[in-house]
Scaffold this motif. Structure first.
Motif, PDB file in Angstrom:
ATOM      1  N   ARG A  59      45.477  39.368  42.081  1.00  0.00           N
ATOM      2  CA  ARG A  59      44.148  39.491  41.472  1.00  0.00           C
ATOM      3  C   ARG A  59      43.153  40.141  42.424  1.00  0.00           C
ATOM      4  O   ARG A  59      42.365  41.001  42.019  1.00  0.00           O
ATOM      5  N   ARG A  60      43.166  39.708  43.680  1.00  0.00           N
ATOM      6  CA  ARG A  60      42.227  40.277  44.650  1.00  0.00           C
ATOM      7  C   ARG A  60      42.496  41.760  44.876  1.00  0.00           C
ATOM      8  O   ARG A  60      41.556  42.567  44.930  1.00  0.00           O
ATOM      9  N   LYS A  64      39.946  44.783  43.734  1.00  0.00           N
ATOM     10  CA  LYS A  64      39.313  45.669  44.720  1.00  0.00           C
ATOM     11  C   LYS A  64      39.705  47.125  44.522  1.00  0.00           C
ATOM     12  O   LYS A  64      39.375  47.969  45.349  1.00  0.00           O
TER      13      LYS A  64
END
Length: 76
Positions: A59-60, A64
């Motif tokens: 997810r991160r 990003k």
């Protein structure tokens, strides 16, 4: 052991084994849906959902701006 009690013990053991399997399958389905929502392909999502891959990291990375195919490679 009495055959009737033995049969009952086997049935109870089977019920206990089914519950964790059902729970595991529910978790795998949820993880798969989460990965698909990130844009990860079906094959990769299926493979990752069954693994110990870090969904939070995926997810991160995608959040990003990391392309999903690259995020998959990083997590693996």
């Amino acid at each position: 052991m009495d055959p009737a009690n033995e049969t009952k013990a086997v049935e109870e053991t089977s019920e206990v084994e089914e519950a964790p399997n059902a729970e595991h399958e529910a978790v795998v389905r949820w993880r798969r849906s989460q990965m698909l929502s990130l844009g990860i392909g079906q094959l990769e999502a299926d493979m990752l959902a069954e693994s110990d891959a870090d969904l939070g990291l995926l997810r991160r990375l995608v959040g990003k701006g990391c392309p999903p195919p690259l995020a998959v490679r990083i997590v693996l």
